[in-house]
Scaffold this motif. Structure first.
Motif, PDB file in Angstrom:
ATOM      1  N   ALA A 176       3.020 -14.631  -7.100  1.00  0.00           N
ATOM      2  CA  ALA A 176       3.879 -13.459  -6.937  1.00  0.00           C
ATOM      3  C   ALA A 176       4.241 -13.204  -5.479  1.00  0.00           C
ATOM      4  O   ALA A 176       5.304 -12.644  -5.184  1.00  0.00           O
ATOM      5  N   ALA A 177       3.377 -13.610  -4.572  1.00  0.00           N
ATOM      6  CA  ALA A 177       3.576 -13.319  -3.151  1.00  0.00           C
ATOM      7  C   ALA A 177       4.791 -14.017  -2.561  1.00  0.00           C
ATOM      8  O   ALA A 177       5.259 -13.640  -1.473  1.00  0.00           O
ATOM      9  N   ARG A 178       5.342 -15.030  -3.250  1.00  0.00           N
ATOM     10  CA  ARG A 178       6.518 -15.741  -2.725  1.00  0.00           C
ATOM     11  C   ARG A 178       7.683 -15.705  -3.705  1.00  0.00           C
ATOM     12  O   ARG A 178       8.644 -16.453  -3.558  1.00  0.00           O
ATOM     13  N   SER A 192       3.429  -6.668  -5.780  1.00  0.00           N
ATOM     14  CA  SER A 192       2.086  -6.156  -6.061  1.00  0.00           C
ATOM     15  C   SER A 192       1.878  -5.984  -7.562  1.00  0.00           C
ATOM     16  O   SER A 192       0.849  -6.376  -8.113  1.00  0.00           O
ATOM     17  N   ARG A 193       2.864  -5.392  -8.242  1.00  0.00           N
ATOM     18  CA  ARG A 193       2.783  -5.212  -9.689  1.00  0.00           C
ATOM     19  C   ARG A 193       2.762  -6.551 -10.417  1.00  0.00           C
ATOM     20  O   ARG A 193       2.139  -6.695 -11.474  1.00  0.00           O
ATOM     21  N   ASN A 238       0.864  -1.171   0.000  1.00  0.00           N
ATOM     22  CA  ASN A 238       0.000   0.000   0.000  1.00  0.00           C
ATOM     23  C   ASN A 238       0.904   1.226   0.000  1.00  0.00           C
ATOM     24  O   ASN A 238       1.570   1.517   0.994  1.00  0.00           O
ATOM     25  N   GLU A 239       0.940   1.944  -1.117  1.00  0.00           N
ATOM     26  CA  GLU A 239       1.846   3.086  -1.263  1.00  0.00           C
ATOM     27  C   GLU A 239       1.643   4.107  -0.154  1.00  0.00           C
ATOM     28  O   GLU A 239       2.611   4.654   0.393  1.00  0.00           O
ATOM     29  N   THR A 269      10.700  -2.374  -1.409  1.00  0.00           N
ATOM     30  CA  THR A 269      10.806  -2.386  -2.873  1.00  0.00           C
ATOM     31  C   THR A 269      10.276  -3.689  -3.439  1.00  0.00           C
ATOM     32  O   THR A 269       9.527  -3.707  -4.422  1.00  0.00           O
ATOM     33  N   GLN A 270      10.649  -4.788  -2.791  1.00  0.00           N
ATOM     34  CA  GLN A 270      10.185  -6.091  -3.265  1.00  0.00           C
ATOM     35  C   GLN A 270       8.676  -6.240  -3.094  1.00  0.00           C
ATOM     36  O   GLN A 270       7.989  -6.820  -3.943  1.00  0.00           O
TER      37      GLN A 270
END
Length: 412
Positions: free
Chosen positions: A71-73, A61-62, A29-30, A55-56
């Motif tokens: 993507a979460a791992r 998220s992208r 969450n930016e 950063t990761q």
């Protein structure tokens, strides 16, 4: 970002503490980044590890659009994520190797490992080769769940292919400098270049190579199959298939993937095929071909399927008398046709109380955003009275004449 900076953003995560931290973070969450960074510092975490983890988290998220929950791992670099194949498309690449019976596959220039993951998931023995140390580290982490996949640091062009059944390549198409990355379009400027792929193919090696979809037809080597792929309307790649990975009697194809499934249009004809559908007037229904269809040069094939005609032999708009369902084009009902004239179009907008205007164009230099501002310009009172009535304009050229076609999107 320099290579050293990229390493600095990954290296702190290649420790148990760094890996645990990045995996413990909530979805990115930016707006919450500053508060979270402060909280983690107060908890005693190293600032470098915090910066790398945040950063990761942003990259993960992208990456969800390409890798979904996987993507979460995973571990990413910005450039590696940008070029990485969507996991669903990578699975289709891997299926080619399975169908061809190729067990041992070398993934030369594996990037962060997307295609290697798909190959390993289909029980191929994969050696993923990557020259950049940072990217190779990311690929190593991403491929850890698959014991049949190995990451090797090295140059794709000098890698010994003895004992391998087939080769997959996704050449780097960006040059990295201190100011960031720049896209390159010359196939010989890729790393490795297209000529290297052709040499492998000429030696009889089954090869698949992913390239940018904008490659000119005259740069596509003879004897291969070229498959353009679009996902939800976005043309993502063209893949060239050689030798046993090439399908018989397919020279070019368009694979269209959407939430409704996948559909493919094939042709055995070469790119210089001169078969053309008839040309006619805008009436009935206008069809806008999918970008993969256009890139593959298959607009004429779709026009024949629809029993339709082109508005201009050089422009990819089709008209047909009837509404037909097709995965290869979006349909619009033609409501009216006007000469392209800004003053007349402003009058049309005002008289029809248009408040929202979608503008599509082909074969004309008009900039839709600028024209929209011109056509919708007016006093605040006038814009308020226009409300939210929507309209769609298609701007194109028929011969030497520029026309504006008023259409209505339809769903079959």
């Amino acid at each position: 970002m320099t290579a050293a900076a990229a390493t600095d953003l990954i290296a702190p995560l290649l420790t148990p503490a760094g890996w645990d931290l990045v995996n413990s973070l909530a979805p990115y969450n930016e707006a919450d980044t500053m508060r979270l960074s402060t909280s983690l510092r107060r908890a005693g975490h190293d600032p470098e590890v915090i910066a790398a983890a945040l950063t990761q988290s942003r990259l993960r998220s992208r990456a969800e659009t390409k890798f979904g929950p996987f993507a979460a791992r995973m571990l990413f670099t910005a450039a590696g994520l940008e070029q990485a194949t969507r996991l669903g498309v990578a699975a289709r690449h891997a299926e080619r190797f399975v169908t061809a019976g190729l067990e041992r596959v070398a993934d030369l220039g594996c990037g962060i490992g997307a295609d290697a993951i798909a190959l390993a998931s289909l029980d191929r023995q994969v050696t993923a080769v990557e020259l950049d140390e940072t990217t190779a580290a990311a690929a190593t982490m991403n491929l850890m769940p698959w014991p049949n996949a190995t990451v090797v640091g090295g140059d794709a062009e000098s890698f010994d292919l003895t004992g391998y059944d087939g080769v997959w390549l996704d050449p780097a198409r960006r040059i990295t400098s201190t100011s960031g990355t720049t896209r390159v379009f010359d196939p010989e400027a890729f790393s490795p270049p297209l000529s290297f792929v052709e040499r492998l193919a000429d030696a009889g090696t089954p090869v698949g190579v992913k390239l940018g979809p904008g490659i000119p037809h005259d740069a596509v080597p003879a004897g291969c199959e070229a498959q353009w792929v679009s996902v939800d309307g976005d043309v993502t790649e063209v893949t060239l298939w050689f030798n046993s990975l090439k399908r018989p009697d397919v020279r070019r194809s368009a694979l269209v993937i959407s939430s409704h499934g996948a559909a493919e249009l094939n042709s055995a004809a070469d790119f210089d095929d001169e078969t053309r559908p008839p040309v006619g007037t805008p009436a009935g229904y206008l069809y806008e071909p999918d970008g993969a269809v256009i890139r593959a040069g298959l607009v004429a094939d779709v026009a024949r399927q629809l029993d339709g005609h082109l508005l201009d032999p050089r422009i990819a708009y089709i008209c047909a008398a009837t509404l037909q369902e097709t995965p290869f084009a979006r349909a619009y009902k033609v409501l009216s046709v006007m000469p392209y004239n800004v003053k007349a179009l402003r009058t049309w907008v005002r008289e029809n109380s248009i408040g929202v205007l979608d503008i599509k164009k082909r074969g004309t230099s008009v900039t839709p955003e600028e024209l929209r501002k011109q056509l919708l310009a007016g006093s605040g009172k006038a814009r308020k009275s226009a409300g939210k009535k929507k309209a769609t304009l298609v701007l194109t050229r028929i011969g030497e004449d520029r026309v504006a076609i008023v259409v209505e999107p339809v769903t079959v």
